[in-house]
Design a protein around this motif. Structure first.
Motif, PDB file in Angstrom:
ATOM      1  N   GLY A   1      44.665  44.943  33.958  1.00 29.25           N
ATOM      2  CA  GLY A   1      45.763  44.605  34.858  1.00 29.25           C
ATOM      3  C   GLY A   1      45.307  43.709  36.003  1.00 29.25           C
ATOM      4  O   GLY A   1      44.255  43.958  36.618  1.00 29.25           O
ATOM      5  N   ASP A   2      46.070  42.664  36.280  1.00 26.21           N
ATOM      6  CA  ASP A   2      45.681  41.729  37.342  1.00 26.21           C
ATOM      7  C   ASP A   2      46.815  41.494  38.340  1.00 26.21           C
ATOM      8  O   ASP A   2      46.916  40.435  38.943  1.00 26.21           O
ATOM      9  N   MET A   3      47.667  42.500  38.508  1.00 24.86           N
ATOM     10  CA  MET A   3      48.781  42.342  39.441  1.00 24.86           C
ATOM     11  C   MET A   3      48.306  42.128  40.881  1.00 24.86           C
ATOM     12  O   MET A   3      48.967  41.470  41.666  1.00 24.86           O
ATOM     13  N   ARG A   4      47.147  42.697  41.225  1.00 21.70           N
ATOM     14  CA  ARG A   4      46.648  42.521  42.591  1.00 21.70           C
ATOM     15  C   ARG A   4      46.384  41.046  42.890  1.00 21.70           C
ATOM     16  O   ARG A   4      46.613  40.592  44.022  1.00 21.70           O
ATOM     17  N   TYR A   5      45.937  40.300  41.885  1.00 23.05           N
ATOM     18  CA  TYR A   5      45.648  38.883  42.096  1.00 23.05           C
ATOM     19  C   TYR A   5      46.944  38.070  42.129  1.00 23.05           C
ATOM     20  O   TYR A   5      47.080  37.134  42.919  1.00 23.05           O
ATOM     21  N   PHE A   6      47.882  38.423  41.264  1.00 24.09           N
ATOM     22  CA  PHE A   6      49.149  37.707  41.246  1.00 24.09           C
ATOM     23  C   PHE A   6      49.904  37.859  42.558  1.00 24.09           C
ATOM     24  O   PHE A   6      50.558  36.925  43.023  1.00 24.09           O
ATOM     25  N   LEU A   7      49.818  39.056  43.166  1.00 25.93           N
ATOM     26  CA  LEU A   7      50.532  39.291  44.427  1.00 25.93           C
ATOM     27  C   LEU A   7      49.688  38.964  45.650  1.00 25.93           C
ATOM     28  O   LEU A   7      50.153  39.096  46.787  1.00 25.93           O
ATOM     29  N   GLY A   8      48.454  38.542  45.432  1.00 28.63           N
ATOM     30  CA  GLY A   8      47.598  38.175  46.554  1.00 28.63           C
ATOM     31  C   GLY A   8      47.177  39.364  47.400  1.00 28.63           C
ATOM     32  O   GLY A   8      46.991  39.241  48.616  1.00 28.63           O
ATOM     33  N   GLU A   9      46.986  40.554  46.775  1.00 27.83           N
ATOM     34  CA  GLU A   9      46.592  41.766  47.485  1.00 27.83           C
ATOM     35  C   GLU A   9      45.089  41.974  47.341  1.00 27.83           C
ATOM     36  O   GLU A   9      44.579  42.149  46.224  1.00 27.83           O
ATOM     37  N   GLU A  10      44.374  41.988  48.447  1.00 30.56           N
ATOM     38  CA  GLU A  10      42.921  42.114  48.379  1.00 30.56           C
ATOM     39  C   GLU A  10      42.457  43.558  48.194  1.00 30.56           C
ATOM     40  O   GLU A  10      41.459  43.816  47.514  1.00 30.56           O
ATOM     41  N   ASN A  11      43.157  44.501  48.812  1.00 29.60           N
ATOM     42  CA  ASN A  11      42.698  45.893  48.753  1.00 29.60           C
ATOM     43  C   ASN A  11      43.875  46.833  48.535  1.00 29.60           C
ATOM     44  O   ASN A  11      44.194  47.663  49.393  1.00 29.60           O
ATOM     45  N   PRO A  12      44.528  46.762  47.377  1.00 29.36           N
ATOM     46  CA  PRO A  12      45.695  47.620  47.136  1.00 29.36           C
ATOM     47  C   PRO A  12      45.285  49.041  46.763  1.00 29.36           C
ATOM     48  O   PRO A  12      44.143  49.290  46.360  1.00 29.36           O
ATOM     49  N   LEU A  13      46.215  49.953  46.870  1.00 28.95           N
ATOM     50  CA  LEU A  13      46.002  51.307  46.364  1.00 28.95           C
ATOM     51  C   LEU A  13      45.957  51.238  44.840  1.00 28.95           C
ATOM     52  O   LEU A  13      46.840  50.650  44.212  1.00 28.95           O
TER      53      LEU A  13
END
Length: 443
Positions: free
Chosen positions: A223-235
């Protein structure tokens, strides 16, 4: 092959078939269909031809459609003449009946009839492959746009596949009583169909439309949703399983939806698979909309998520292998006793004269309702890869508009949208009787 149906439509509708509900269908390539924009040419052709059994009248460049339909019926009493009246009134239907016209059709009636004819005229090998034998059936007109009937014989004594036994929630999570979100799971039976892109944009757009939205990245391995949304340190999911109390802090920030990201390490994915149902139940109680991104590899978490989804958006791309894989996955769902009524099928990356249209996929799935998501171009991959999703949404990209229109149809209405980032103001052109054209009073 001789044509079997005549369609009368004005030039604009022929060039843009979505006006009459046919998406990006290429009318000129259908050898069973003869299309006329001129009323005079249509009458001349039908008077000399004996092959056609049906005539569909949507409009024309020079004559009011009801006058044209009446004249064609008078010329050819042995042919069935049907008037397309997408916004017709009782008065119009009475006039059509008085003129001897065989029937008036709404848009869904017309699409169903078109699909049935196209499926009937397909070569046997094209209609049956990739194929399922029996489990899918054409829904009746008026049964609802997302209805997909299952042959009861297939479900009388389902034999559960032990690899797909539903995972029971084991995570002890508090829930908010009286509230349950709309869960939209985005899935496909093959990699590269665009699941991650569609899931990320759907979450952004749902949040922008005023729904309190969370994106659950259930592609546990990659999963790469953190990169798509530009989130560096998500839960992340594994962190939420270790410390359930952190879920209370999960919340959208401005126009950004909340994100529960996939585990950062591959080896952690197997350990949290069984906790997905519990996590999903918690999110349903805390948000208005839950968008679920799934992985390409079908495993037990797919069954668990499908059982808990309000809508399962099944993506097919322009490859024939993608359609074959879709049908294999549906066959698996039937064998495992998983209900397919929440499935909504979508053809992704649609362009004019694309290899597969929604009508083609509907034919292959024996009448299932299928929508089209347009090709968004290079800027989609470039901006998402750079973690700039809001810049993409701000460009009013065709793909973004297509997903948003789909969401407006799927999601329950809310009375007071908050923090609206983007609301579609572009109203799709609808077919209307009585366009302002030069018309002939009668023929």
């Amino acid at each position: 092959m001789n044509s079997h149906v005549v369609l009368c439509a004005d030039s604009e509708s022929v060039q843009n078939p979505h006006i009459i509900g046919l998406g990006e269908e290429s009318l000129a390539s259908q050898d069973w269909l003869r299309v006329f924009c001129s009323a005079v040419e249509a009458r001349s052709y039908l008077q000399a031809s004996c092959h056609e059994k049906e005539v569909w009248v949507a409009s024309s460049d020079d004559v009011d459609p009801i006058n044209l339909a009446a004249a064609l019926k008078k010329d050819s009493k042995d042919k069935g003449v049907y008037l397309l009246a997408f916004q017709g009134s009782g008065s119009l239907k009475s006039r059509a009946n008085a003129a001897g016209i065989d029937g008036t059709w709404g848009q869904q009636d017309f699409i169903s009839r078109y699909t049935q004819h196209k499926h009937r005229m397909l070569p046997r090998e094209a209609a049956g492959a990739p194929g399922l034998s029996g489990p899918l059936a054409v829904p009746a007109v008026g049964a609802g746009p997302r209805a997909l009937a299952i042959d009861p014989a297939c479900l009388q004594k389902p034999v559960p596949d032990p690899r797909f036994e539903l995972v029971r929630p084991s995570l002890a999570l508090s829930t908010v009583s009286g509230k349950s979100a709309h869960v939209l799971s985005v899935l496909s039976a093959s990699g590269g169909a665009g699941k991650s892109t569609v899931a990320a944009l759907a979450a952004l757009l749902a949040q922008g439309l005023g729904y309190r939205t969370v994106l659950l990245d259930a592609d546990l391995q990659f999963g790469d949703m953190r990169y798509f949304l530009g989130e560096e340190n998500p839960l992340t999911i594994d962190a939420a399983v270790r410390e359930p109390g952190r879920l209370a802090q999960l919340s959208p920030v401005g126009p950004k939806p909340a994100l529960l990201a996939a585990p950062p390490r591959l080896e952690q994915s197997e350990a949290v698979t069984g906790e997905l149902p519990g996590l999903l139940e918690h999110l349903k109680a805390s948000f208005d909309v839950v968008i679920v991104n799934t992985g390409a590899f079908w495993a037990e978490q797919h069954a668990a998520l499908l059982e808990r989804s309000s809508t399962a958006l099944f993506l097919v791309d322009q490859r024939s292998s993608s359609l074959r894989a879709c049908k294999h996955a549906l066959d698996l769902c039937v064998r495992c006793g998983i209900a397919t009524h929440p499935f909504l099928f979508a053809v992704n990356r649609c362009t004019r004269n694309a290899p597969l249209t929604s009508i083609d996929v509907s034919c292959a799935l024996q009448g299932a309702h299928v929508v089209e998501l347009p090709e968004g171009g290079r800027e989609v991959s470039e901006l998402l890869a750079a973690g700039l999703p809001h810049e993409l949404v701000g460009t009013r990209n065709d793909l973004c508009l297509g997903i948003e229109r789909m969401l407006l149809d799927l999601l329950p209405r809310i009375s007071e949208p908050h923090d609206t980032q983007m609301v579609v103001r572009e109203t799709a052109r609808r077919f209307r009787l009585g366009k302002k054209r030069r018309k002939v009073a009668c023929l």
